[in-house]
Scaffold this motif. Structure first.
Motif, PDB file in Angstrom:
ATOM      1  N   LYS A 100       0.826  -1.213   0.000  1.00 18.61           N
ATOM      2  CA  LYS A 100       0.000   0.000   0.000  1.00 18.61           C
ATOM      3  C   LYS A 100       0.859   1.262   0.000  1.00 18.61           C
ATOM      4  O   LYS A 100       0.536   2.236  -0.678  1.00 18.61           O
ATOM      5  CB  LYS A 100      -0.949  -0.008   1.195  1.00 18.61           C
ATOM      6  CG  LYS A 100      -2.080  -0.995   1.029  1.00 18.61           C
ATOM      7  CD  LYS A 100      -3.111  -0.842   2.105  1.00 18.61           C
ATOM      8  CE  LYS A 100      -4.248  -1.802   1.845  1.00 18.61           C
ATOM      9  NZ  LYS A 100      -5.507  -1.340   2.379  1.00 18.61           N
ATOM     10  N   ASP A 128      -4.960  12.553  -1.699  1.00 20.71           N
ATOM     11  CA  ASP A 128      -5.880  11.773  -2.529  1.00 20.71           C
ATOM     12  C   ASP A 128      -5.377  10.345  -2.709  1.00 20.71           C
ATOM     13  O   ASP A 128      -6.159   9.400  -2.727  1.00 20.71           O
ATOM     14  CB  ASP A 128      -6.068  12.435  -3.888  1.00 20.71           C
ATOM     15  CG  ASP A 128      -6.812  13.761  -3.775  1.00 20.71           C
ATOM     16  OD1 ASP A 128      -7.546  13.949  -2.774  1.00 20.71           O
ATOM     17  OD2 ASP A 128      -6.652  14.607  -4.672  1.00 20.71           O
ATOM     18  N   ARG A 179      -6.146   8.426   0.439  1.00 19.96           N
ATOM     19  CA  ARG A 179      -7.559   8.060   0.486  1.00 19.96           C
ATOM     20  C   ARG A 179      -7.867   6.904  -0.451  1.00 19.96           C
ATOM     21  O   ARG A 179      -8.736   6.084  -0.174  1.00 19.96           O
ATOM     22  CB  ARG A 179      -8.426   9.261   0.128  1.00 19.96           C
ATOM     23  CG  ARG A 179      -8.464  10.300   1.205  1.00 19.96           C
ATOM     24  CD  ARG A 179      -9.332  11.472   0.813  1.00 19.96           C
ATOM     25  NE  ARG A 179      -9.265  12.520   1.814  1.00 19.96           N
ATOM     26  CZ  ARG A 179      -9.295  13.806   1.534  1.00 19.96           C
ATOM     27  NH1 ARG A 179      -9.407  14.217   0.288  1.00 19.96           N
ATOM     28  NH2 ARG A 179      -9.223  14.701   2.502  1.00 19.96           N
ATOM     29  N   GLN A 180      -7.174   6.829  -1.565  1.00 16.06           N
ATOM     30  CA  GLN A 180      -7.429   5.774  -2.535  1.00 16.06           C
ATOM     31  C   GLN A 180      -7.046   4.394  -1.995  1.00 16.06           C
ATOM     32  O   GLN A 180      -7.653   3.403  -2.368  1.00 16.06           O
ATOM     33  CB  GLN A 180      -6.685   6.047  -3.834  1.00 16.06           C
ATOM     34  CG  GLN A 180      -7.078   5.092  -4.929  1.00 16.06           C
ATOM     35  CD  GLN A 180      -6.803   5.654  -6.302  1.00 16.06           C
ATOM     36  OE1 GLN A 180      -6.558   6.844  -6.454  1.00 16.06           O
ATOM     37  NE2 GLN A 180      -6.858   4.804  -7.288  1.00 16.06           N
ATOM     38  N   ILE A 181      -6.045   4.313  -1.101  1.00 10.86           N
ATOM     39  CA  ILE A 181      -5.694   3.018  -0.522  1.00 10.86           C
ATOM     40  C   ILE A 181      -6.533   2.714   0.714  1.00 10.86           C
ATOM     41  O   ILE A 181      -6.324   1.714   1.387  1.00 10.86           O
ATOM     42  CB  ILE A 181      -4.190   2.907  -0.193  1.00 10.86           C
ATOM     43  CG1 ILE A 181      -3.762   3.908   0.872  1.00 10.86           C
ATOM     44  CG2 ILE A 181      -3.351   3.036  -1.446  1.00 10.86           C
ATOM     45  CD1 ILE A 181      -2.399   3.643   1.468  1.00 10.86           C
ATOM     46  N   SER A 182      -7.487   3.570   1.027  1.00 12.63           N
ATOM     47  CA  SER A 182      -8.483   3.354   2.095  1.00 12.63           C
ATOM     48  C   SER A 182      -7.896   3.307   3.495  1.00 12.63           C
ATOM     49  O   SER A 182      -8.231   2.438   4.292  1.00 12.63           O
ATOM     50  CB  SER A 182      -9.277   2.074   1.830  1.00 12.63           C
ATOM     51  OG  SER A 182      -9.896   2.130   0.579  1.00 12.63           O
ATOM     52  N   VAL A 183      -6.988   4.236   3.797  1.00 11.86           N
ATOM     53  CA  VAL A 183      -6.491   4.397   5.157  1.00 11.86           C
ATOM     54  C   VAL A 183      -6.532   5.881   5.515  1.00 11.86           C
ATOM     55  O   VAL A 183      -6.636   6.738   4.634  1.00 11.86           O
ATOM     56  CB  VAL A 183      -5.056   3.855   5.349  1.00 11.86           C
ATOM     57  CG1 VAL A 183      -4.986   2.368   5.096  1.00 11.86           C
ATOM     58  CG2 VAL A 183      -4.061   4.590   4.503  1.00 11.86           C
ATOM     59  N   THR A 184      -6.446   6.167   6.802  1.00 13.89           N
ATOM     60  CA  THR A 184      -6.420   7.568   7.221  1.00 13.89           C
ATOM     61  C   THR A 184      -5.011   8.123   7.035  1.00 13.89           C
ATOM     62  O   THR A 184      -4.037   7.373   6.928  1.00 13.89           O
ATOM     63  CB  THR A 184      -6.830   7.707   8.695  1.00 13.89           C
ATOM     64  OG1 THR A 184      -5.870   7.034   9.513  1.00 13.89           O
ATOM     65  CG2 THR A 184      -8.215   7.135   8.939  1.00 13.89           C
ATOM     66  N   TYR A 221      -1.326   6.261   7.522  1.00 14.12           N
ATOM     67  CA  TYR A 221      -0.311   6.269   6.472  1.00 14.12           C
ATOM     68  C   TYR A 221       1.039   6.726   7.028  1.00 14.12           C
ATOM     69  O   TYR A 221       2.064   6.076   6.792  1.00 14.12           O
ATOM     70  CB  TYR A 221      -0.738   7.178   5.317  1.00 14.12           C
ATOM     71  CG  TYR A 221       0.379   7.459   4.349  1.00 14.12           C
ATOM     72  CD1 TYR A 221       0.788   6.501   3.427  1.00 14.12           C
ATOM     73  CD2 TYR A 221       1.063   8.677   4.366  1.00 14.12           C
ATOM     74  CE1 TYR A 221       1.824   6.750   2.547  1.00 14.12           C
ATOM     75  CE2 TYR A 221       2.094   8.926   3.492  1.00 14.12           C
ATOM     76  CZ  TYR A 221       2.475   7.963   2.586  1.00 14.12           C
ATOM     77  OH  TYR A 221       3.519   8.217   1.731  1.00 14.12           O
TER      78      TYR A 221
END
Length: 52
Positions: free
Chosen positions: A14, A30, A33-38, A42
């Motif tokens: 990720k 962005d 957000r696309q990898i679906s974590v805060t 990250y």
């Protein structure tokens, strides 16, 4: 139901995805957000797994 935590190998993938998306010109927030974590998650992952 238990929370599924990603394995270190998945985290590294990720983090790499974010680097690739940034290289394509997408803003970092962005891409995160696309990898679906805060954003906090990250940066915590990057601090711990960034050198792998």
């Amino acid at each position: 139901m238990a929370i599924k935590r990603p394995k270190p190998e998945e985290i590294v993938v990720k983090l790499r995805q974010v680097e690739v998306l940034e290289g394509q010109g997408m803003p970092r927030i962005d891409a995160i957000r696309q990898i679906s974590v805060t954003e906090q998650t990250y940066y915590r992952w990057r601090k711990k797994y960034g050198g792998m």
